[in-house]
Motif scaffolding. Structure first.
Motif, PDB file in Angstrom:
ATOM      1  N   GLY A  51       0.818  -1.200   0.000  1.00 42.36           N
ATOM      2  CA  GLY A  51       0.000   0.000   0.000  1.00 42.36           C
ATOM      3  C   GLY A  51       0.856   1.256   0.000  1.00 42.36           C
ATOM      4  O   GLY A  51       2.076   1.214   0.191  1.00 42.36           O
ATOM      5  N   HIS A  52       0.212   2.383  -0.224  1.00 43.00           N
ATOM      6  CA  HIS A  52       0.897   3.667  -0.267  1.00 43.00           C
ATOM      7  C   HIS A  52       1.034   4.240   1.147  1.00 43.00           C
ATOM      8  O   HIS A  52       0.181   4.056   1.995  1.00 43.00           O
ATOM      9  CB  HIS A  52       0.135   4.641  -1.166  1.00 43.00           C
ATOM     10  N   ARG A  53       2.141   4.929   1.371  1.00 41.50           N
ATOM     11  CA  ARG A  53       2.447   5.544   2.658  1.00 41.50           C
ATOM     12  C   ARG A  53       2.536   4.493   3.771  1.00 41.50           C
ATOM     13  O   ARG A  53       2.034   4.686   4.871  1.00 41.50           O
ATOM     14  CB  ARG A  53       1.436   6.627   3.026  1.00 41.50           C
ATOM     15  N   LYS A  54       3.192   3.392   3.470  1.00 49.18           N
ATOM     16  CA  LYS A  54       3.446   2.376   4.486  1.00 49.18           C
ATOM     17  C   LYS A  54       4.441   2.946   5.487  1.00 49.18           C
ATOM     18  O   LYS A  54       5.555   3.361   5.115  1.00 49.18           O
ATOM     19  CB  LYS A  54       4.006   1.115   3.835  1.00 49.18           C
ATOM     20  N   PHE A  55       4.072   2.946   6.775  1.00 50.83           N
ATOM     21  CA  PHE A  55       4.870   3.635   7.781  1.00 50.83           C
ATOM     22  C   PHE A  55       6.318   3.176   7.779  1.00 50.83           C
ATOM     23  O   PHE A  55       7.245   3.996   7.805  1.00 50.83           O
ATOM     24  CB  PHE A  55       4.259   3.421   9.172  1.00 50.83           C
ATOM     25  N   GLU A  56       6.550   1.866   7.782  1.00 51.97           N
ATOM     26  CA  GLU A  56       7.908   1.344   7.876  1.00 51.97           C
ATOM     27  C   GLU A  56       8.759   1.760   6.680  1.00 51.97           C
ATOM     28  O   GLU A  56       9.962   2.034   6.825  1.00 51.97           O
ATOM     29  CB  GLU A  56       7.880  -0.177   7.999  1.00 51.97           C
ATOM     30  N   LEU A  57       8.157   1.816   5.502  1.00 48.89           N
ATOM     31  CA  LEU A  57       8.918   2.215   4.316  1.00 48.89           C
ATOM     32  C   LEU A  57       9.155   3.721   4.293  1.00 48.89           C
ATOM     33  O   LEU A  57      10.239   4.186   3.912  1.00 48.89           O
ATOM     34  CB  LEU A  57       8.203   1.759   3.048  1.00 48.89           C
ATOM     35  N   ASP A  58       8.141   4.477   4.702  1.00 49.39           N
ATOM     36  CA  ASP A  58       8.314   5.930   4.817  1.00 49.39           C
ATOM     37  C   ASP A  58       9.461   6.263   5.776  1.00 49.39           C
ATOM     38  O   ASP A  58      10.297   7.128   5.504  1.00 49.39           O
ATOM     39  CB  ASP A  58       7.034   6.584   5.327  1.00 49.39           C
ATOM     40  N   LYS A  59       9.471   5.569   6.904  1.00 47.02           N
ATOM     41  CA  LYS A  59      10.492   5.838   7.921  1.00 47.02           C
ATOM     42  C   LYS A  59      11.885   5.491   7.398  1.00 47.02           C
ATOM     43  O   LYS A  59      12.847   6.246   7.622  1.00 47.02           O
ATOM     44  CB  LYS A  59      10.195   5.054   9.193  1.00 47.02           C
ATOM     45  N   ALA A  60      12.014   4.365   6.706  1.00 48.59           N
ATOM     46  CA  ALA A  60      13.312   3.977   6.163  1.00 48.59           C
ATOM     47  C   ALA A  60      13.813   5.017   5.169  1.00 48.59           C
ATOM     48  O   ALA A  60      15.008   5.357   5.146  1.00 48.59           O
ATOM     49  CB  ALA A  60      13.211   2.604   5.488  1.00 48.59           C
ATOM     50  N   LEU A  61      12.902   5.544   4.374  1.00 48.37           N
ATOM     51  CA  LEU A  61      13.276   6.570   3.401  1.00 48.37           C
ATOM     52  C   LEU A  61      13.723   7.851   4.103  1.00 48.37           C
ATOM     53  O   LEU A  61      14.762   8.439   3.764  1.00 48.37           O
ATOM     54  CB  LEU A  61      12.086   6.845   2.486  1.00 48.37           C
ATOM     55  N   ARG A  62      12.974   8.278   5.114  1.00 46.89           N
ATOM     56  CA  ARG A  62      13.340   9.499   5.845  1.00 46.89           C
ATOM     57  C   ARG A  62      14.676   9.321   6.569  1.00 46.89           C
ATOM     58  O   ARG A  62      15.547  10.203   6.510  1.00 46.89           O
ATOM     59  CB  ARG A  62      12.245   9.859   6.854  1.00 46.89           C
ATOM     60  N   ASP A  63      14.825   8.197   7.246  1.00 46.71           N
ATOM     61  CA  ASP A  63      16.047   7.974   8.020  1.00 46.71           C
ATOM     62  C   ASP A  63      17.277   7.960   7.119  1.00 46.71           C
ATOM     63  O   ASP A  63      18.314   8.552   7.456  1.00 46.71           O
ATOM     64  CB  ASP A  63      15.950   6.649   8.783  1.00 46.71           C
TER      65      ASP A  63
END
Length: 455
Positions: free
Chosen positions: A64-76
């Motif tokens: 899905g879109h805006r998956k928290f774990e993937l968003d966080k990995a990208l930001r980090d």
């Protein structure tokens, strides 16, 4: 969003953007859906209307879109470094991802070469195979065997391997020749053979062609179990094991293109697992980052890797790579993607959804007078529409039935993209039971609406 803002965006798109796989004359007469954001399994346009993402944003979105774990990995990762070259350097996410991929790949695949797209992953595999035979004293092995209507990407090399008359006729002069054999689907669907008979017919033809070219055959390349862009053409594990065995008996390499079938799409993490087979070269893309960023990988055996080792003056190195090879941002998200697969037991969780898809298709689509065939492996489905399903008579091409069905489904808040008149269902693996019903109900309603008056 106010209408004047939409009009500004539409006009700018029409003025400046050239869209892929799109007849732009038709596009320029249309009012496009302009996506502003995503949320879970939905895409949301600039007017705030929500659409179920029925084809996973071209088969790549997984969780899905805006998956928290993937968003966080990208930001980090963005707070550390966005990119550094792998020519003469390396980086932490690329190293850790390579370790993770080899741990979950079919046995014996121990080396990872990164690229930017599935087409490049295939291009890399073809070039590795060709150079491997040169380095090991068999330079005559330059030919590749692929399946009819295979699709392996859109670089010149991958188009040569997966030529499609519909897509590629205008660049045929640029391509190199390959050997082609019909998959079982051709005999089953178009000649009326039983599945077992179709397997036998296809394997016999493949065996004869391989034997005729055994001294020159570098590799076979195949999309295991499901040829995606051909129209979701499915084949059996029996056929897959059989053609792999024929190639190995001739001394050729085996390349699996799992760009579309990988990362859970067929009901296992990789399609190769269904057949218990391991290729020599393994191409991954699309879902490798969960659908977040461009990244691809070609995995190889240690035997192939070692053939490229030598002193600098021997020029045995694999001279290939691109600016963003092994990009840290993409690799970091891919690592998070693998963790989500593990922690959320994604492959196990989707099994009831696969069964639901199968039963709903059998109950509601198989009996439709314009449904000629249903092809499914896991969460990959193709429903072929024809004017006369019994006589296998297609709708006239100019009626654009598939495109019109897809357009009609939008009214129910569902986005799908057909392959000709084959309706493709390839939703995110995070889809819910209720959303599967929405996807199928909207499509069936659209089929009825469109085929009542096909012109």
């Amino acid at each position: 969003m106010k209408n004047n803002r939409y009009e500004e965006l539409r006009n700018a798109d029409h003025r400046y953007v050239w869209h892929p796989f799109t007849q732009m004359r038709t596009w320029l007469d249309d009012d496009p859906i302009i996506i502003e954001r995503g949320e879970g399994n939905y895409l949301i346009d600039v007017h705030g209307k929500r659409y179920l993402d029925g084809v996973s944003s071209l088969w790549c979105n997984v969780h899905g879109h805006r998956k928290f774990e993937l968003d966080k990995a990208l930001r980090d990762q963005s707070e550390r470094i966005a990119h550094s070259t792998m020519l003469g350097l390396t980086n932490i996410p690329a190293i850790e991802l390579a370790s993770g991929l080899t741990a979950i790949a079919p046995p014996g695949l121990s080396r990872v070469f990164y690229s930017d797209s599935g087409a490049e992953a295939v291009e890399v595999a073809a070039r590795i195979a060709t150079q491997y035979w040169n380095l090991t004293g068999q330079p005559r092995r330059t030919r590749f065997l692929t399946l009819s209507e295979a699709y392996h990407g859109d670089t010149v090399g991958s188009v040569s391997l997966g030529y499609s008359e519909h897509f590629h006729r205008h660049i045929e002069s640029m391509l190199f020749p390959v050997l082609k054999v019909d998959p079982p689907h051709v005999s089953r669907f178009h000649r009326g053979l039983s599945p077992d008979e179709a397997d036998e017919h296809a394997l016999q033809a493949a065996g004869e062609l391989i034997e005729q070219n055994r001294e020159e055959l570098a590799a076979i390349i195949i999309e295991p179990l499901m040829q995606g862009a051909a129209g979701m053409w499915a084949h059996s594990t029996r056929f897959l094991r059989g053609i792999v065995g024929l190639a190995r008996a001739a001394g050729a390499l085996v390349i699996f293109d799992e760009v579309a079938t990988g990362f859970g799409r067929t009901g296992k993490l990789f399609a190769a697992e269904h057949a218990g087979t391991t290729p020599d070269l393994f191409c991954l893309g699309k879902g490798i980052t969960g659908g977040y960023l461009p990244l691809a990988a070609t995995l190889s055996t240690e035997e192939i890797f070692e053939a490229f080792l030598g002193e600098p003056q021997e020029f045995r190195a694999f001279y290939y790579g691109h600016t963003y090879t092994g990009n840290p941002l993409a690799a970091a998200v891919a690592i998070a993607n693998l963790k989500v697969f593990r922690d959320e037991r994604v492959v196990e969780r989707i099994q009831p959804l696969i069964s639901q898809l199968k039963s709903r298709l059998a109950e509601r689509f198989a009996v439709h007078p314009h449904v000629a065939d249903i092809r499914q492996w896991g969460m990959m489905v193709g429903v072929e529409l024809m004017d006369d399903s019994q006589e296998r008579r297609p709708f006239p091409y100019e009626h654009l039935i598939g495109a019109r069905v897809a357009r009609a489904a939008r009214k129910s808040g569902v986005l799908i993209r057909p392959l000709g008149d084959v309706m493709v269902f390839m939703p995110p693996l995070s889809i819910t039971s209720a959303e599967i019903d929405l996807l199928l109900d909207a499509t069936l309603l659209a089929i009825d609406e469109t085929t009542i008056s096909p012109t």
